[in-house]
Design an enzyme around this catalytic site. Structure first.
Site, PDB file in Angstrom:
ATOM      1  N   SER A 111      25.514  35.769  46.016  1.00  0.00           N
ATOM      2  CA  SER A 111      26.639  36.161  45.166  1.00  0.00           C
ATOM      3  C   SER A 111      27.382  34.922  44.681  1.00  0.00           C
ATOM      4  CB  SER A 111      27.602  37.067  45.943  1.00  0.00           C
ATOM      5  OG  SER A 111      28.177  36.355  47.030  1.00  0.00           O
ATOM      6  N   LYS A 112      28.413  35.146  43.889  1.00  0.00           N
ATOM      7  CA  LYS A 112      29.157  34.045  43.281  1.00  0.00           C
ATOM      8  C   LYS A 112      29.789  33.121  44.317  1.00  0.00           C
ATOM      9  CE  LYS A 112      30.282  36.534  39.013  1.00  0.00           C
ATOM     10  NZ  LYS A 112      31.363  37.109  38.180  1.00  0.00           N
TER      11      LYS A 112
END
Length: 571
Positions: A305-306
């Site tokens: 994820s980010k």
């Protein structure tokens, strides 16, 4: 392969033993009843109506609600490689039914990223094809047509339950520790009851009538046999009350009517297969083959994820990664050709790729390895292309005033082994042009060099510069430099490390770096050719020797700040 093993009330006279759902044919099913009519679960001995003369047809179907994630890019790549390796078609379909989040800008960014990676599609936006339109938002009339067909056949019924009623069902199921499935209130409604609500104008959804009891099995090309218990599903919505189709219904209709033969997608879509398989059967379409690819994981084995850094193709492109390196690395996330080889061009990947070698375990995204691999691909670029790429970078960032010429050629050859990303070349060249002598001499690592009579080497070096011998040698190029160094070493009775380490520190201001002779020759050229921009903070040879004259070697040995005046002179 796929099969449904069902129990009463699938059949009023016997239990179904097996119902084949996968290619190449459907076996005849028994029948089961709804209150209003009897209908068959599947077509009898139907051929693959969603195949085009046996041709492999795959699709990548991104949702334009954000950037193209590396996981999506890998899915697109596997579909592309499978299609190309089988002589089939790679279809691009835009799943933009999320009207609130879908944007044209996002769609354009996804298309740009796919094109940048070299994954050209045979059918889809900007290309066309015989199975369009290729945006779900333009296919609503088709979904309505098939939804009405299911309503007519009895596979689907109208549900007039309000949101409040549905929430209450969930609460009751939770209290009873049961799955939060629809209880089937309108599944057995009479025609009169339905007509009454229609006359009132009560909003309704279309719910798919799920068989009670039994299970569904598929044979996934990557995961092997996967099964679900039908009792955990409940009748599900395929059309919302506002007339918008639900994802699983759209996907099934699209894949069937676009003649998709193989669905290669992320494992997070595996649970959707149950609903989609039931819809396939109800509409009489043959099932495609399914292959669910593992997720891409972060180093801590959580979903990437980010928070783990860059995750989209666009971000990596902006960071200076090469498309061929991204494609190579993504292909290795869950696939290999069975050898130790890790480097492939897109053409080679097409030749080597097989779905059987895709691993069902999660693949770890290692940004360090991606960076290293990019460096390998960067250095494999033909010399003229690499020179153009980096030369234009140096000019655009304001380090050089020209993007080509002998200095650029030689600088790239000298520095390329330390460049993994094109933007790294800025730091590599700036580092070459800089002269951090003060920091080096006062560092703990530089102390031993200072104590090895560095002041004596400096005195002889200054004499060689003032007498013109060093400059004359540099004008002769590499041969002149080597001849001068050999003579200089004899004068000082030094050789090897005891000669080259002091010279490196005095001439470059650094303890480490690329080949010293080539570095000094480039520094000399940079000072005489005028190619370096004033913004580059370049310290010429003349300025370096001025700084050397300012060094108070006695103070330096006593750990005093001996180079303050030298630093001031350089500034």
């Amino acid at each position: 392969m796929a099969s449904i093993v069902a129990a009463t009330p699938w059949s009023r006279i016997r239990t179904i033993t097996k119902l084949e759902l996968a290619p190449p044919i459907f076996l005849q099913s028994s029948v089961y009843y709804c209150k209003r009519r009897r209908f068959s679960v599947a077509a009898s001995l139907s051929t693959n109506t969603n195949k085009v003369d046996g041709q492999v047809r795959v699709r990548f179907a991104p949702s334009p609600t954000g950037n193209l994630h590396v996981g999506g890019a890998r899915t697109a790549l596997f579909n592309y490689l499978f299609a190309r390796s089988k002589g089939g078609k790679f279809v691009l379909r835009i799943e933009d039914t999320d009207l609130e989040r879908s944007t044209k800008e996002s769609e354009e960014a996804v298309l740009q990223d796919l094109s940048w990676l070299g994954l050209d599609w045979d059918e889809g936006p900007g290309v066309g094809g015989d199975y369009g339109p290729y945006r779900q938002s333009e296919r609503n009339s088709l979904y309505k047509q098939y939804a009405d067909k299911l309503l007519e056949s009895g596979h689907v019924y109208r549900c007039f339950c309000s949101n409040e009623e549905l929430e209450k069902m969930k609460e009751i199921a939770k209290l009873k520790q049961l799955p939060p499935v629809y209880t089937g209130k309108w599944a057995t409604a009479t025609d009169a009851e339905v007509q009454k609500e229609l006359e009132r104008g009560t909003p309704y959804t279309y719910r798919f009538r799920v068989p009670k009891g039994g299970s569904l099995k598929i044979s996934d090309l990557i995961r092997g046999e996967v099964s679900w218990n039908l009792d955990t599903l409940g009748d599900f919505v395929i059309m919302r009350s506002n007339g918008q189709p639900v994802y699983n219904f759209c996907v099934t209709v699209d894949d069937a009517t676009m003649a998709i033969s193989h669905v290669i997608r992320a494992e997070e879509h595996l649970p959707n297969t149950l609903r989609q398989a039931l819809i396939y059967k109800a509409l009489g379409f043959s099932m495609p083959y399914f292959a669910h690819v593992s997720l891409i994981l972060a180093p801590d084995r959580s979903k990437l994820s980010k928070r783990h850094g860059a995750t989209s193709v666009g971000q990596f492109r902006e960071m200076g990664y090469l498309p061929q390196a991204m494609v190579n690395y993504l292909a290795l996330l869950g696939w290999g050709d069975g050898t130790e080889n890790e480097f492939f061009t897109l053409k080679q990947l097409v030749e080597k790729f097989t779905i059987e070698r895709v691993n069902k375990s999660g693949a770890i995204f290692d940004s360090t390895k991606l960076r290293w691999m990019n460096g390998q691909h960067l250095r494999a670029i033909p010399s003229n292309e690499l020179t153009k790429l980096i030369g234009e970078r140096w000019k655009s960032t304001g380090i050089l005033t020209e993007s080509k010429g002998p200095f650029v050629d030689e600088a790239i050859q000298l520095l390329k082994d330390g460049i993994d990303l094109v933007p790294d070349s800025d730091k590599a060249l700036s580092n070459l042009l800089s002269y951090p002598l003060r920091d080096t001499l006062t560092s703990s690592e530089g102390k031993s060099i200072v104590e090895d009579n560095l002041s004596e080497v400096a005195a002889h070096l200054l004499a060689a510069y003032d007498g013109g011998e060093l400059l004359a040698a540099l004008e002769e190029g590499h041969a002149g430099w080597q001849k001068w160094v050999k003579g200089f070493g004899k004068t000082l009775k030094r050789k090897g490390k005891s000669l080259f380490m002091p010279l490196r520190v005095l001439l470059t201001g650094k303890l480490h770096g690329p080949d010293m002779g080539a570095s000094i020759l480039l520094i000399h050229k940079a000072g005489t050719h005028g190619i370096v921009s004033p913004r580059a903070e370049f310290v010429t040879l003349d300025e370096r020797f001025k700084m050397l004259r300012q060094v108070d070697w006695e103070a330096l040995k006593k750990d005093q700040p001996a180079l303050e005046s030298a630093a001031a002179t350089a500034n």
